[in-house]
Design a protein around this motif. Structure first.
Motif, mmCIF file in Angstrom:
data_model
loop_
_atom_site.group_PDB
_atom_site.id
_atom_site.type_symbol
_atom_site.label_atom_id
_atom_site.label_comp_id
_atom_site.label_asym_id
_atom_site.label_seq_id
_atom_site.Cartn_x
_atom_site.Cartn_y
_atom_site.Cartn_z
ATOM 1 N N GLU A 10 -24.974 -12.093 22.844
ATOM 2 C CA GLU A 10 -23.617 -12.306 23.535
ATOM 3 C C GLU A 10 -22.661 -11.288 22.951
ATOM 4 O O GLU A 10 -21.813 -11.043 23.480
ATOM 5 N N ARG A 11 -22.618 -11.310 21.694
ATOM 6 C CA ARG A 11 -21.752 -10.603 20.953
ATOM 7 C C ARG A 11 -21.809 -9.181 21.436
ATOM 8 O O ARG A 11 -21.016 -8.219 21.679
ATOM 9 N N ARG A 14 -20.768 -8.614 25.075
ATOM 10 C CA ARG A 14 -19.135 -8.952 25.171
ATOM 11 C C ARG A 14 -18.523 -7.493 24.651
ATOM 12 O O ARG A 14 -17.491 -7.060 25.131
ATOM 13 N N TRP A 17 -18.575 -4.497 27.171
ATOM 14 C CA TRP A 17 -18.263 -4.406 28.498
ATOM 15 C C TRP A 17 -16.834 -3.345 28.440
ATOM 16 O O TRP A 17 -16.242 -3.174 27.443
ATOM 17 N N ALA A 36 -14.360 -9.754 31.046
ATOM 18 C CA ALA A 36 -15.313 -10.269 31.738
ATOM 19 C C ALA A 36 -15.273 -10.004 33.048
ATOM 20 O O ALA A 36 -16.216 -10.060 34.031
ATOM 21 N N GLN A 39 -17.861 -8.394 35.643
ATOM 22 C CA GLN A 39 -19.273 -7.900 34.895
ATOM 23 C C GLN A 39 -20.317 -8.882 35.119
ATOM 24 O O GLN A 39 -21.385 -8.570 34.619
ATOM 25 N N THR A 43 -24.285 -8.138 33.811
ATOM 26 C CA THR A 43 -24.450 -8.828 32.533
ATOM 27 C C THR A 43 -25.655 -9.973 32.956
ATOM 28 O O THR A 43 -26.354 -10.042 32.005
ATOM 29 N N LEU A 83 -22.141 -15.812 30.897
ATOM 30 C CA LEU A 83 -21.123 -15.314 29.988
ATOM 31 C C LEU A 83 -19.643 -14.719 30.612
ATOM 32 O O LEU A 83 -18.941 -14.373 29.987
ATOM 33 N N THR A 84 -19.798 -14.933 31.819
ATOM 34 C CA THR A 84 -18.497 -14.142 32.650
ATOM 35 C C THR A 84 -17.880 -15.052 33.255
ATOM 36 O O THR A 84 -16.928 -14.947 34.066
#
Length: 126
Positions: A10-11, A14, A17, A36, A39, A43, A83-84
């Motif tokens: 995840e890091r 992010r 992006w 986000a 994305q 993603t 995640l977005t």
């Protein structure tokens, strides 16, 4: 690909992006304060590369009118990973998701996906 945790992935995502990994129609609304934005498609594909599972897609409605689709992942254990989700404004609602097949062949986000994929792999040390 070997990595330590979902948090690490995840890091990496992010941090990777940018406006150049954003869906073209969302570039005017993309900014570092809302990284986000636009994305979700790229993603979801990168997460699918790393974890497999199922791609999910739901309709996005702005002020009650359909405007686009939102993409996220359902992992093998049934966990839905998005995640977005924070990209959306209060007047934008995402409907229920449906499982969809991964797009095959050339697509409109190929360059954005490849850029995000490369950056994430570099950040993960691969």
């Amino acid at each position: 690909m070997v990595f330590r945790s979902l948090i690490e992935v995840e890091r990496a995502i992010r941090a990777s992006w940018g406006s150049d990994t954003c869906a073209p129609e969302d570039v005017p609304d993309w900014c570092p304060d809302n990284p986000a934005r636009g994305q979700c498609g790229t993603t979801a594909l990168v997460l699918n590369d790393l974890f497999g599972g199922v791609l999910m897609r739901g309709e996005v409605h702005r002020d009650g009118e359909w405007v686009d689709y939102h993409w996220w992942n359902r992992l093998g254990d049934g966990l839905e990973l998005d995640l977005t989700r924070e990209q959306f404004a209060a007047n934008e609602l995402v409907g229920p998701g449906e499982a969809v097949s991964r797009p095959t062949g050339s697509g409109r986000l190929d360059a954005e996906y490849e850029t995000l994929r490369r950056r994430v792999r570099e950040r993960l040390g691969h």
